[in-house]
Design a protein around this motif. Structure first.
Motif, PDB file in Angstrom:
ATOM      1  N   ASP A  83       0.819  -1.219   0.000  1.00 56.06           N
ATOM      2  CA  ASP A  83       0.000   0.000   0.000  1.00 56.06           C
ATOM      3  C   ASP A  83       0.851   1.266   0.000  1.00 56.06           C
ATOM      4  OD1 ASP A  83      -2.166  -1.610  -0.029  1.00 56.06           O
ATOM      5  OD2 ASP A  83      -2.891  -1.125   1.984  1.00 56.06           O
ATOM      6  N   LYS A 107       1.398   7.652  -6.513  1.00 56.40           N
ATOM      7  CA  LYS A 107       0.451   8.759  -6.649  1.00 56.40           C
ATOM      8  C   LYS A 107       0.942  10.046  -5.982  1.00 56.40           C
ATOM      9  CE  LYS A 107      -3.404   5.468  -6.477  1.00 56.40           C
ATOM     10  NZ  LYS A 107      -4.593   5.039  -5.700  1.00 56.40           N
ATOM     11  N   TYR A 134       3.747   1.628  -1.417  1.00 54.25           N
ATOM     12  CA  TYR A 134       4.279   1.821  -2.768  1.00 54.25           C
ATOM     13  C   TYR A 134       3.198   2.346  -3.710  1.00 54.25           C
ATOM     14  CZ  TYR A 134       8.476  -0.615  -1.267  1.00 54.25           C
ATOM     15  OH  TYR A 134       9.632  -0.961  -0.606  1.00 54.25           O
ATOM     16  N   LYS A 135       1.954   1.916  -3.520  1.00 53.39           N
ATOM     17  CA  LYS A 135       0.846   2.433  -4.312  1.00 53.39           C
ATOM     18  C   LYS A 135       0.653   3.924  -4.033  1.00 53.39           C
ATOM     19  CE  LYS A 135      -1.652  -1.977  -4.382  1.00 53.39           C
ATOM     20  NZ  LYS A 135      -2.863  -2.698  -3.898  1.00 53.39           N
ATOM     21  N   GLU A 136       0.784   4.292  -2.759  1.00 54.37           N
ATOM     22  CA  GLU A 136       0.668   5.702  -2.381  1.00 54.37           C
ATOM     23  C   GLU A 136       1.822   6.509  -2.954  1.00 54.37           C
ATOM     24  OE1 GLU A 136       0.561   8.520   1.643  1.00 54.37           O
ATOM     25  OE2 GLU A 136       0.385   6.328   1.836  1.00 54.37           O
TER      26      GLU A 136
END
Length: 292
Positions: free
Chosen positions: A53, A60, A55-57
């Motif tokens: 999560d 963005k 890395y996903k943030e």
């Protein structure tokens, strides 16, 4: 001596202690950073496993990409500054009057800590009492810039002391490499009628190509992970205009107490440095190795 060095116990005695030290100081912290990057953690309380999560943030996160752009911009400036360092080294390696004194002058920034250099340049850039603005006032410039408070110029203002700080380091490396070239090769080229430009471009530079490649890697990787002087001078401000990857990582981990996300930035920085190093080595790879 050869018999002793062929003994596996002796080899282990020499190899294992430094290997153990490298594991403790480098590889284990890297593994732990990767582990923390998968956590939601404030650095004090309980950790929550959140997989990728963070890395996903990160993908963005506009500020992360902005700081990454700034770091790569510093890397580009640092690589181009190597041309100037190399030119100075070529001059100093020749028979120039006062070369010994000039070498010592160029090495002075290496003797100062980053904090001392930051404090020095803070005074140089001071909007009302700084040396630069005093000089501009002398030239008749009425509206002098606020170097460290203007988002449009603060990043370039910080690049100047960073490049100045490492000038002596790279000049010393190039100077040592140039002095290591056998004098017989230089003398033979001069006898054949080579002028100073041909001597530098066709003889000296190809002979120290390996050293130049190493300094490019050092300059790029060093720029990508640069932190201390920027943190002291601006702290990444104003409004993130001088934020780089390392300072952004520090802000997230130790100011926002988001240690998991800070570890994600740190681990991503490591991956970026590895990829960039691999690319540079691939782009500068040569099948021909000049020996002398």
């Amino acid at each position: 001596m050869n018999k002793m060095m062929s003994d596996k116990k002796v080899i282990a005695l020499y190899v294992l202690p430094p290997l153990l030290l490298i594991m403790i100081l480098i590889y284990i912290p890297i593994i732990m950073t990767g582990y923390y990057s998968l956590m939601k953690w404030d650095g004090i309380g309980n950790m929550e496993f959140i997989w990728f999560d963070n890395y996903k943030e990160l993908i963005k996160d506009k500020m992360f990409w902005k700081s990454t752009y700034h770091s790569f911009l510093l890397a580009i400036f640092s690589v181009f500054s190597l041309i100037g360092y190399l030119a100075i080294s070529l001059v100093l390696s020749g028979k120039v009057k006062g070369a010994n004194l000039l070498r010592k002058i160029y090495l002075i920034p290496m003797l100062l800590s980053s904090v001392a250099i930051a404090q020095l340049w803070l005074r140089i850039y001071h909007p009302s009492n700084g040396m630069i603005n005093h000089f501009l006032n002398f030239l008749g410039v009425e509206s002098t810039p606020n170097w460290l408070a203007d988002p449009s110029i603060v990043l370039y203002a910080i690049f100047v002391p960073i490049i100045w700080q490492y000038a002596g380091f790279y000049i010393l490396i190039y100077y040592a490499a140039l002095k290591n070239i056998p004098s017989s090769i230089i003398e033979a080229a001069i006898i054949d009628g080579a002028n100073p430009w041909q001597l530098a471009y066709k003889i000296k530079l190809p002979l120290i190509a390996g050293v130049i490649k190493v300094t490019i890697v050092l300059a790029v990787v060093g720029s990508l992970k640069y932190f201390d002087l920027i943190y002291v001078m601006t702290g990444g401000g104003p409004n993130g205009a001088s934020e780089v990857i390392a300072s952004y990582m520090y802000q997230k981990a130790f100011r926002s107490f988001n240690f998991g996300y800070g570890s994600t930035i740190a681990f991503s920085l490591l991956l970026i440095c590895i990829i960039v190093t691999w690319l540079i080595r691939g782009l500068t790879k040569s099948n021909e190795e000049i020996q002398y």
